[in-house]
Design a protein around this motif. Structure first.
Motif, PDB file in Angstrom:
ATOM      1  N   SER A   1     -28.412 -13.969   4.532  1.00 38.93           N
ATOM      2  CA  SER A   1     -28.600 -13.637   2.954  1.00 38.93           C
ATOM      3  C   SER A   1     -28.755 -14.672   2.457  1.00 38.93           C
ATOM      4  CB  SER A   1     -27.735 -12.794   2.443  1.00 38.93           C
ATOM      5  OG  SER A   1     -27.075 -13.543   2.285  1.00 38.93           O
ATOM      6  N   ARG A   2     -28.380 -15.783   2.767  1.00 35.01           N
ATOM      7  CA  ARG A   2     -29.310 -17.377   1.530  1.00 35.01           C
ATOM      8  C   ARG A   2     -29.811 -18.548   2.111  1.00 35.01           C
ATOM      9  NH1 ARG A   2     -23.881 -21.423  -0.534  1.00 35.01           N
ATOM     10  NH2 ARG A   2     -25.346 -22.661  -1.392  1.00 35.01           N
ATOM     11  N   SER A   3     -30.791 -18.288   1.911  1.00 43.59           N
ATOM     12  CA  SER A   3     -32.023 -19.507   1.824  1.00 43.59           C
ATOM     13  C   SER A   3     -31.239 -20.906   1.886  1.00 43.59           C
ATOM     14  CB  SER A   3     -33.685 -19.026   1.480  1.00 43.59           C
ATOM     15  OG  SER A   3     -32.923 -19.254   0.263  1.00 43.59           O
ATOM     16  N   PRO A   4     -31.752 -21.711   2.525  1.00 45.71           N
ATOM     17  CA  PRO A   4     -31.633 -22.897   2.762  1.00 45.71           C
ATOM     18  C   PRO A   4     -31.805 -23.538   1.652  1.00 45.71           C
ATOM     19  CG  PRO A   4     -32.567 -22.629   4.341  1.00 45.71           C
ATOM     20  CD  PRO A   4     -32.194 -21.593   4.124  1.00 45.71           C
ATOM     21  N   GLN A   5     -31.275 -23.646   0.489  1.00 48.74           N
ATOM     22  CA  GLN A   5     -31.884 -24.234  -0.786  1.00 48.74           C
ATOM     23  C   GLN A   5     -31.242 -25.891  -1.679  1.00 48.74           C
ATOM     24  OE1 GLN A   5     -31.531 -21.879  -4.275  1.00 48.74           O
ATOM     25  NE2 GLN A   5     -30.334 -20.611  -2.751  1.00 48.74           N
ATOM     26  N   GLY A   6     -30.322 -26.579  -0.838  1.00 50.71           N
ATOM     27  CA  GLY A   6     -29.925 -27.871  -1.689  1.00 50.71           C
ATOM     28  C   GLY A   6     -28.880 -27.553  -2.673  1.00 50.71           C
ATOM     29  N   PHE A   7     -28.516 -28.251  -2.831  1.00 46.03           N
ATOM     30  CA  PHE A   7     -27.528 -28.590  -3.906  1.00 46.03           C
ATOM     31  C   PHE A   7     -27.746 -27.325  -5.263  1.00 46.03           C
ATOM     32  CE2 PHE A   7     -26.858 -32.630  -2.027  1.00 46.03           C
ATOM     33  CZ  PHE A   7     -25.133 -31.831  -1.078  1.00 46.03           C
ATOM     34  N   THR A   8     -26.584 -27.284  -5.523  1.00 46.93           N
ATOM     35  CA  THR A   8     -26.314 -25.949  -7.086  1.00 46.93           C
ATOM     36  C   THR A   8     -26.703 -26.916  -7.979  1.00 46.93           C
ATOM     37  OG1 THR A   8     -24.507 -25.615  -6.930  1.00 46.93           O
ATOM     38  CG2 THR A   8     -25.577 -24.015  -6.195  1.00 46.93           C
ATOM     39  N   LEU A   9     -27.385 -26.977  -9.019  1.00 44.15           N
ATOM     40  CA  LEU A   9     -27.181 -28.065 -10.267  1.00 44.15           C
ATOM     41  C   LEU A   9     -25.419 -27.950 -10.382  1.00 44.15           C
ATOM     42  CD1 LEU A   9     -27.850 -28.659 -12.818  1.00 44.15           C
ATOM     43  CD2 LEU A   9     -27.679 -26.553 -14.082  1.00 44.15           C
ATOM     44  N   ILE A  10     -24.049 -27.246 -10.238  1.00 42.33           N
ATOM     45  CA  ILE A  10     -23.439 -27.023 -10.861  1.00 42.33           C
ATOM     46  C   ILE A  10     -22.568 -28.244  -9.406  1.00 42.33           C
ATOM     47  CG2 ILE A  10     -20.402 -25.860 -10.664  1.00 42.33           C
ATOM     48  CD1 ILE A  10     -22.263 -25.245 -13.190  1.00 42.33           C
ATOM     49  N   GLU A  11     -22.932 -28.199  -8.719  1.00 37.38           N
ATOM     50  CA  GLU A  11     -22.347 -29.390  -7.459  1.00 37.38           C
ATOM     51  C   GLU A  11     -22.860 -30.844  -7.906  1.00 37.38           C
ATOM     52  OE1 GLU A  11     -22.021 -26.449  -3.929  1.00 37.38           O
ATOM     53  OE2 GLU A  11     -23.855 -27.707  -4.236  1.00 37.38           O
ATOM     54  N   LEU A  12     -23.897 -30.633  -7.987  1.00 44.26           N
ATOM     55  CA  LEU A  12     -24.829 -31.712  -8.570  1.00 44.26           C
ATOM     56  C   LEU A  12     -24.233 -32.865  -9.443  1.00 44.26           C
ATOM     57  CD1 LEU A  12     -28.741 -31.611  -7.767  1.00 44.26           C
ATOM     58  CD2 LEU A  12     -27.241 -33.362  -7.001  1.00 44.26           C
ATOM     59  N   LEU A  13     -23.732 -31.786 -11.210  1.00 47.35           N
ATOM     60  CA  LEU A  13     -22.890 -32.407 -12.194  1.00 47.35           C
ATOM     61  C   LEU A  13     -21.625 -32.918 -11.634  1.00 47.35           C
ATOM     62  CD1 LEU A  13     -23.924 -29.393 -14.237  1.00 47.35           C
ATOM     63  CD2 LEU A  13     -24.726 -31.864 -14.275  1.00 47.35           C
ATOM     64  N   VAL A  14     -20.683 -32.020 -11.005  1.00 46.06           N
ATOM     65  CA  VAL A  14     -18.974 -32.111 -10.234  1.00 46.06           C
ATOM     66  C   VAL A  14     -18.949 -33.529  -9.329  1.00 46.06           C
ATOM     67  CG1 VAL A  14     -17.536 -31.860  -8.363  1.00 46.06           C
ATOM     68  CG2 VAL A  14     -18.347 -29.670 -10.191  1.00 46.06           C
ATOM     69  N   THR A  15     -20.748 -33.701  -8.336  1.00 47.92           N
ATOM     70  CA  THR A  15     -20.875 -35.105  -7.859  1.00 47.92           C
ATOM     71  C   THR A  15     -21.146 -36.166  -8.741  1.00 47.92           C
ATOM     72  OG1 THR A  15     -21.583 -33.696  -5.907  1.00 47.92           O
ATOM     73  CG2 THR A  15     -21.790 -35.807  -6.286  1.00 47.92           C
ATOM     74  N   MET A  16     -21.239 -35.926  -9.872  1.00 43.26           N
ATOM     75  CA  MET A  16     -22.477 -36.952 -11.186  1.00 43.26           C
ATOM     76  C   MET A  16     -20.725 -37.293 -11.426  1.00 43.26           C
ATOM     77  SD  MET A  16     -25.424 -36.074 -12.105  1.00 43.26           S
ATOM     78  CE  MET A  16     -25.846 -37.000 -13.193  1.00 43.26           C
ATOM     79  N   ALA A  17     -20.475 -36.193 -12.256  1.00 44.42           N
ATOM     80  CA  ALA A  17     -18.990 -36.424 -13.385  1.00 44.42           C
ATOM     81  C   ALA A  17     -17.175 -36.877 -12.386  1.00 44.42           C
ATOM     82  CB  ALA A  17     -18.616 -35.455 -13.303  1.00 44.42           C
ATOM     83  N   ILE A  18     -17.337 -37.359 -10.851  1.00 47.55           N
ATOM     84  CA  ILE A  18     -17.219 -37.884 -10.225  1.00 47.55           C
ATOM     85  C   ILE A  18     -17.525 -39.397  -9.798  1.00 47.55           C
ATOM     86  CG2 ILE A  18     -15.693 -37.932  -7.478  1.00 47.55           C
ATOM     87  CD1 ILE A  18     -15.995 -34.975  -7.607  1.00 47.55           C
ATOM     88  N   ILE A  19     -18.983 -39.793  -9.573  1.00 47.30           N
ATOM     89  CA  ILE A  19     -18.666 -41.047  -9.460  1.00 47.30           C
ATOM     90  C   ILE A  19     -19.002 -41.667 -10.782  1.00 47.30           C
ATOM     91  CG2 ILE A  19     -21.407 -42.284  -9.082  1.00 47.30           C
ATOM     92  CD1 ILE A  19     -22.441 -40.484  -7.512  1.00 47.30           C
ATOM     93  N   LEU A  20     -18.761 -40.932 -11.871  1.00 47.07           N
ATOM     94  CA  LEU A  20     -18.802 -41.685 -13.344  1.00 47.07           C
ATOM     95  C   LEU A  20     -17.385 -41.681 -14.355  1.00 47.07           C
ATOM     96  CD1 LEU A  20     -21.246 -39.956 -15.682  1.00 47.07           C
ATOM     97  CD2 LEU A  20     -21.669 -42.211 -14.634  1.00 47.07           C
ATOM     98  N   ILE A  21     -16.461 -41.439 -13.488  1.00 42.59           N
ATOM     99  CA  ILE A  21     -15.247 -41.839 -13.194  1.00 42.59           C
ATOM    100  C   ILE A  21     -14.804 -42.929 -12.269  1.00 42.59           C
ATOM    101  CG2 ILE A  21     -12.777 -40.159 -12.635  1.00 42.59           C
ATOM    102  CD1 ILE A  21     -14.181 -37.880 -13.559  1.00 42.59           C
TER     103      ILE A  21
END
Length: 199
Positions: A8-28
């Motif tokens: 039911s879920r088509s492949p669409q990459g990362f969600t906005l929340i996942e990208l923001l969390v990843t960027m936050a971890i990198i910045l920390i």
């Protein structure tokens, strides 16, 4: 009978929340590593500066041995503690026989605007060093006689080849002083016995 079940879920990459969390971890992580990298760079520069100054200290003794206990005199240095490296009245000029490279006269953490002068250290013209009668008085006080230090007070060299009537180039104001070590709070000082202090 085989039937294909479609997701039911088509492949669409990362969600906005996942990208923001990843960027936050990198910045920390970057925020944690950056101060350590700055401290490591400062330590490397300070070590290179200590090595330069100790080599210059050795040259003082070689020059003194070759010149009957005399060091470059006041007449040879003029009235200035900072000049271009190739100025005939500069300390590097008189020591060039012993120092084959200008890199020894450049602290890697020193004021960058002075690099084109070939030297960013300043030197002492204390009477017990530059006296025509020799440097025996300074030699008797090896551990307390300052020879060379990180130039934190002069932004410009003296006029090339001119022995000033006063004490050389005008020192910058306290607010504009440039201390190259220990998070821009300290300078290195070479003493006649060869030890270097950061203060």
């Amino acid at each position: 009978m085989n039937t294909l079940v479609k997701s039911s879920r088509s492949p669409q990459g990362f969600t906005l929340i996942e990208l923001l969390v990843t960027m936050a971890i990198i910045l920390i992580l970057a925020g944690l590593l950056l101060p350590a990298l700055v401290r490591a760079k400062d330590a490397a520069h300070r070590t290179a500066c200590l090595s330069n100054l100790r080599q210059i200290g050795f040259v003082y003794h070689l020059y003194r041995e070759d010149n009957n206990s005399r060091l470059p005199s006041k007449e040879m240095l003029g009235n200035s503690s900072y000049r271009k490296g190739n100025d005939p009245l500069s300390l590097p000029f008189h020591f060039q026989r012993y120092v084959q490279t200008n890199k020894v006269w450049l602290c890697p953490a020193g004021r960058k605007t002075l690099v084109t002068n070939g030297v960013n250290y300043a030197w002492s013209r204390a009477q017990n060093l530059v006296s025509e009668s020799g440097s025996d008085q300074a030699f008797e006080k090896l551990t307390t006689t300052t020879l060379v230090w990180d130039n934190f007070t002069y932004a410009l060299p003296s006029v090339f080849g001119v022995p000033e009537q006063t004490s050389g180039p005008k020192a910058v104001s306290t607010a504009l002083r440039y201390y190259p070590h220990n998070s821009k709070r300290r300078a290195n000082y070479l003493y006649f016995d060869g030890h270097v202090e950061t203060k």
